[in-house]
Design a protein around this motif. Sequence first.
Motif, PDB file in Angstrom:
ATOM      1  N   ALA B 159       0.829  -1.201   0.000  1.00 40.61           N
ATOM      2  CA  ALA B 159       0.000   0.000   0.000  1.00 40.61           C
ATOM      3  C   ALA B 159       0.865   1.253   0.000  1.00 40.61           C
ATOM      4  N   ALA B 160       1.940   1.231   0.797  1.00 45.05           N
ATOM      5  CA  ALA B 160       2.793   2.411   0.884  1.00 45.05           C
ATOM      6  C   ALA B 160       3.451   2.692  -0.458  1.00 45.05           C
ATOM      7  N   THR B 161       3.969   1.623  -1.093  1.00 48.77           N
ATOM      8  CA  THR B 161       4.619   1.811  -2.379  1.00 48.77           C
ATOM      9  C   THR B 161       3.630   2.314  -3.419  1.00 48.77           C
ATOM     10  N   LYS B 162       2.438   1.726  -3.406  1.00 52.34           N
ATOM     11  CA  LYS B 162       1.418   2.137  -4.357  1.00 52.34           C
ATOM     12  C   LYS B 162       1.085   3.615  -4.173  1.00 52.34           C
ATOM     13  N   PHE B 163       0.920   3.999  -2.925  1.00 55.47           N
ATOM     14  CA  PHE B 163       0.597   5.392  -2.619  1.00 55.47           C
ATOM     15  C   PHE B 163       1.651   6.335  -3.192  1.00 55.47           C
ATOM     16  N   VAL B 164       2.919   6.042  -2.877  1.00 50.06           N
ATOM     17  CA  VAL B 164       3.970   6.956  -3.319  1.00 50.06           C
ATOM     18  C   VAL B 164       4.070   6.975  -4.842  1.00 50.06           C
ATOM     19  N   LEU B 165       3.960   5.821  -5.482  1.00 55.94           N
ATOM     20  CA  LEU B 165       4.114   5.801  -6.933  1.00 55.94           C
ATOM     21  C   LEU B 165       3.008   6.595  -7.623  1.00 55.94           C
ATOM     22  N   TYR B 166       1.764   6.422  -7.165  1.00 53.94           N
ATOM     23  CA  TYR B 166       0.669   7.182  -7.768  1.00 53.94           C
ATOM     24  C   TYR B 166       0.899   8.680  -7.592  1.00 53.94           C
ATOM     25  N   MET B 167       1.190   9.047  -6.347  1.00 51.63           N
ATOM     26  CA  MET B 167       1.313  10.468  -6.043  1.00 51.63           C
ATOM     27  C   MET B 167       2.500  11.088  -6.748  1.00 51.63           C
ATOM     28  N   LEU B 168       3.606  10.339  -6.744  1.00 48.54           N
ATOM     29  CA  LEU B 168       4.841  10.882  -7.305  1.00 48.54           C
ATOM     30  C   LEU B 168       4.698  11.079  -8.806  1.00 48.54           C
ATOM     31  N   THR B 169       4.139  10.080  -9.488  1.00 48.73           N
ATOM     32  CA  THR B 169       3.993  10.207 -10.933  1.00 48.73           C
ATOM     33  C   THR B 169       3.145  11.427 -11.263  1.00 48.73           C
ATOM     34  N   ALA B 170       2.025  11.548 -10.560  1.00 43.15           N
ATOM     35  CA  ALA B 170       1.137  12.667 -10.853  1.00 43.15           C
ATOM     36  C   ALA B 170       1.817  13.988 -10.557  1.00 43.15           C
ATOM     37  N   SER B 171       2.511  14.062  -9.427  1.00 43.19           N
ATOM     38  CA  SER B 171       3.007  15.386  -9.078  1.00 43.19           C
ATOM     39  C   SER B 171       4.298  15.732  -9.810  1.00 43.19           C
ATOM     40  N   LEU B 172       5.029  14.715 -10.284  1.00 42.93           N
ATOM     41  CA  LEU B 172       6.202  15.067 -11.089  1.00 42.93           C
ATOM     42  C   LEU B 172       5.770  15.742 -12.384  1.00 42.93           C
ATOM     43  N   VAL B 173       4.632  15.310 -12.915  1.00 44.38           N
ATOM     44  CA  VAL B 173       4.125  15.994 -14.099  1.00 44.38           C
ATOM     45  C   VAL B 173       3.776  17.437 -13.741  1.00 44.38           C
ATOM     46  N   MET B 174       3.244  17.600 -12.530  1.00 50.60           N
ATOM     47  CA  MET B 174       2.946  18.959 -12.094  1.00 50.60           C
ATOM     48  C   MET B 174       4.217  19.810 -12.022  1.00 50.60           C
ATOM     49  N   LEU B 175       5.338  19.171 -11.691  1.00 53.57           N
ATOM     50  CA  LEU B 175       6.593  19.928 -11.615  1.00 53.57           C
ATOM     51  C   LEU B 175       6.887  20.585 -12.960  1.00 53.57           C
ATOM     52  N   VAL B 176       6.681  19.820 -14.041  1.00 52.68           N
ATOM     53  CA  VAL B 176       6.880  20.411 -15.367  1.00 52.68           C
ATOM     54  C   VAL B 176       5.946  21.605 -15.531  1.00 52.68           C
ATOM     55  N   GLY B 177       4.698  21.452 -15.042  1.00 53.58           N
ATOM     56  CA  GLY B 177       3.749  22.559 -15.111  1.00 53.58           C
ATOM     57  C   GLY B 177       4.239  23.771 -14.332  1.00 53.58           C
ATOM     58  N   VAL B 178       4.780  23.519 -13.135  1.00 53.68           N
ATOM     59  CA  VAL B 178       5.262  24.629 -12.314  1.00 53.68           C
ATOM     60  C   VAL B 178       6.364  25.389 -13.048  1.00 53.68           C
ATOM     61  N   ILE B 179       7.296  24.623 -13.630  1.00 55.90           N
ATOM     62  CA  ILE B 179       8.393  25.297 -14.338  1.00 55.90           C
ATOM     63  C   ILE B 179       7.847  26.060 -15.547  1.00 55.90           C
ATOM     64  N   TYR B 180       6.905  25.427 -16.225  1.00 61.55           N
ATOM     65  CA  TYR B 180       6.330  26.028 -17.428  1.00 61.55           C
ATOM     66  C   TYR B 180       5.617  27.340 -17.088  1.00 61.55           C
ATOM     67  N   VAL B 181       4.799  27.308 -16.050  1.00 63.33           N
ATOM     68  CA  VAL B 181       4.124  28.534 -15.612  1.00 63.33           C
ATOM     69  C   VAL B 181       5.151  29.585 -15.227  1.00 63.33           C
ATOM     70  N   GLY B 182       6.214  29.124 -14.559  1.00 65.45           N
ATOM     71  CA  GLY B 182       7.254  30.059 -14.143  1.00 65.45           C
ATOM     72  C   GLY B 182       7.840  30.799 -15.328  1.00 65.45           C
ATOM     73  N   TYR B 183       8.094  30.058 -16.417  1.00 65.97           N
ATOM     74  CA  TYR B 183       8.642  30.726 -17.595  1.00 65.97           C
ATOM     75  C   TYR B 183       7.603  31.621 -18.247  1.00 65.97           C
ATOM     76  N   MET B 184       6.327  31.191 -18.157  1.00 65.31           N
ATOM     77  CA  MET B 184       5.264  32.045 -18.676  1.00 65.31           C
ATOM     78  C   MET B 184       5.170  33.324 -17.844  1.00 65.31           C
ATOM     79  N   GLY B 185       5.473  33.178 -16.542  1.00 69.26           N
ATOM     80  CA  GLY B 185       5.365  34.313 -15.634  1.00 69.26           C
ATOM     81  C   GLY B 185       6.397  35.398 -15.891  1.00 69.26           C
ATOM     82  N   ARG B 186       7.356  35.091 -16.759  1.00 69.00           N
ATOM     83  CA  ARG B 186       8.386  36.093 -17.021  1.00 69.00           C
ATOM     84  C   ARG B 186       7.794  37.409 -17.509  1.00 69.00           C
ATOM     85  N   GLU B 187       6.687  37.302 -18.272  1.00 72.27           N
ATOM     86  CA  GLU B 187       6.155  38.527 -18.861  1.00 72.27           C
ATOM     87  C   GLU B 187       5.578  39.494 -17.828  1.00 72.27           C
TER      88      GLU B 187
END
Lengths: 476, 503
Positions: B159-187
């Motif tokens: 259960a613990a491994t499943k929890f971390v893998l689900y959450m990590l995969t989803a939020s690592l994609v969010m990391l790309v979003g965070v960086i992307y928004v950050g670059y968009m925020g330059r303007e």
Amino acid sequence: MLHDFLLSLPILTTTLWVVLLIVIEALLQRHIITKYLSLVGFAVVAASTVYVFSEQGFAFSEMVRASTISHFANFVFLLSGAIVTLISDRYLEEERIWFGEYYVMMFISILGMMLMASAANMAVLFIGLETMSIALYILAGLMRRDRRSNEAAMKYFLLGSFASGFFLYGIALIYGATGELALHRITEVLQLRGTSPLFWIGLSLLMIGLFFKISAVPFHQWTPDVYQGAPTPAAAFMSTGAKAAAFAAIISVASNFAAQLQGNLNWSSAVAIIAVASMIVGNVAALVQEELKRMLAYSSIAHAGYMLVGIAAGGAEGFSAVIYYTLVYTLMNIGAFSVVALLEAEGLGTSYSDYAGVFKKSPLLAGVMAIFMLSLAGLPPLAGFIGKYKVFAAAISAGMTWLALIGVLASAISAYYYLRVMVSMFMREPDQPLNLRTSGSALTLALVALAIVLLGIFPTEILKLTSKAIELGFAP
Amino acid sequence: MILTITIFLPFLASFLLFAFARAERFAKLYAVLVTLVTFGLGLFLALNFNAEAGFQFQHVALEQWLGSSADIKYSVALDGLSLALFVFATFMFMLGALASWSVEKSVCEYFFFLLMLETCILGIFAATDLFLYYIFWEAMLIPMYFLIGMWGGARRAEAATKFVLYMLTASLVMLVGVIYVGYMGREVNGGIFTTDYQKLLALRLPFDVEQILFWIFGLSFFVKSPLFPLHTWAADVYSESPTGAVLTGVLLKMAPYALVRFNLMLFPEASLSYAPLIGVLAVITVLYGASVAAAQRQMKRLLAFSSVSHLGFLILGIFAFSEESLQGVILYMLGSGLSTGLLFLIVAKLEQDYGSKDMHDYGGLKKTMPLAASAFLVAAMASVGLPGLSGFVGEFLILIGAFKSQALGTGLYASLSAIGVILAVVYMLPLTQRLFFGEMRQALSQLRDFNLREAVIATTMILAMLWLGLMPNSVLKFSASSSRATIEHLKAMPKQAERTQRF
């Protein structure tokens, strides 16, 4: 002339210390003295690096170039050497390979790394590479009576020689194309006359030699066998110091040819493809390993992939991200290998199932291993996360969002095998009663783990240093 | 500064736990004390909160955290929306620590991770920098991993491994979003990468970029929520988790909060255009969660699916884009946290004392456990939305908002999810009846009723439920201006004229 000596003070100090170590070891043959003397050596070289840290420029007929990058890289090598020296005792004693030469070889190999990081001339680069590699071949085969150690040394030596051949041939072709050996002179010629196919072939071959050293796919096949067969502390050293040196060399070549490489689609897509292949092959192959050392070997291939993302992104941002990553990676990977080495010295096997219940017997070792694993997996607030963040941010900034996406997905895969180690240590009961002693080496590892936490929460100063290093390094 | 102290107090104080390694009772006492002090600080913040103003208690440090090329900093603040959840989290952790008194294995480590988790979650609700937010959001996985993996049920490691893998995969994609928004925020930030939330609010993104970012961020939040069809981790993790109460009480509120805070506010146009689609998924989640819950025999799994169903309501309320439903969402988050939390605690006690997860093994417990039976009944009533208790007002506001929502376009969503309310009765009443009424088995007579500690926890939670049910305005007045501001921000944003028509 005096300025030349000043600029290359760290290299000269290292050379002198190597000679001193050899003489002392030959005369006294007391490994313990050699060990402490080499630790003192690390401190002396580090002090000399601090002393010349602000110095920049060419030395000895433009053979060597001191820059903030090379000084920073020197610290990484010294750190790698010092930590490995500190944790090796128990393992060497257990495997009956407690020779003073072990420390001498490590020191020689660091000399080679330093030459690689500060080479301004391709000949020096080659000398550095060979100095480092030959010492590493010996370290890999140190356990003479162990078949696997012999195999490791043989494999490493043969394939490494091939790689050196590629490297040397690349140098020859670049020399043929431009008539120069010094990197900055080549840049001048290229600006004047433009690039030729011969130059590009030469550069590719040169890079193949370096990609072999960082074990990027498809030049990675030797890695798992060598890491598995070599004495574990030596594997820790190979996977960090040698890799950092090769990356320093790649950065110095790439930043010298920045004008030709920046915006060159062939170059960046070639590096990007190798990065993707390394991340995917490394992570997927690591998933199915049952042996911890092999898992770490494949994971080190994957990490080479992440760092190559920064190289593919190019520019100051990408390179400074890679420099920061080498430091972080050195700390966490040495940490992980050291825990394996310490437990091996206590008679534990190296497969996942052998690690069941380690937490109960040695909460300290299990705790620091958890920090190393989580940092390798890239979870904040640990340093591994900041390293990954920097390379992926550089890729997105360079317009390679797809590369960053593949990177994060690959790193999500990696979480599984890092977690497996923790599942064994924390959540399983041991098959047979474990008998572990916590030695002084564990304290070293606790410090390394603390450094990883602190570098993750307060990375600002180091990051400023790396970006300044690149800024100055780019200046002609 | 006071806010920063509140956030980090649990984590920093937790290191002292190891000083009590040989006196585990003191360790427990100490941990409860720390959470109590944190709750006190949370109350202090609430009392000093000005309901009319926006973000308050701002504290900024570590500017240029990752070097001068990026505007990333440590920045925390609370507004009406986050204050409610922040204080609620400190409250639930206090009860969670008290409820964990029965932990016997590696006590110091357990409370160490529990307190670390509290810091991460408080940080999530307070962060006003996207990067900082991401760090807390991910760091939360570390204590959760250990809590589930070391103190969970029989299949805890998986259960613990499943929890971390689900959450990590989803939020690592969010990391790309965070960086992307950050670059968009330059303007909006003079050409410098930025993750400052306040600055990003002023960002006007092209519609197609907004759409991509909406899904990149959304994926992470929908997995965490969990929204159908991304809910598959939930039941396993809940039924193995030792901190089910804290998990439903607080953890599950992070994703709805993040949806309002980031998806709606930063990508309003995309949120609006996807509202019908998300609405459909939310309705499916409500009905699916409730029907699967009705089919469960395992008590914790039943409660897990009932939480999934509740989450559907929340998401429907969020994407209804109306002030009422947003207010309802805030109230419902607290209400369902309390009721499901208490149900979890009682079920966990039964499982621990008797050893069976199957509700068919129980019966007639009212005789031996009168206190637990009445507490369970109250919580079950609150959970199905009986007026006067915590569940009702929130549910009511969400449904009203969804009925007249122009973003969703039709009242059908609200009508269908109202069926979920009926389904809740279908699974909750049989569970109550099965456990506490009817014939009692001989083997069950060994089960004991609440002890003083458990009675205190249950009473506190029931009082809170009554309070929310009878005086919802005492909470809503804090969030009213934030909810209004959110909706106004959304109305002001869309560029195409016809989109404003739809409100």
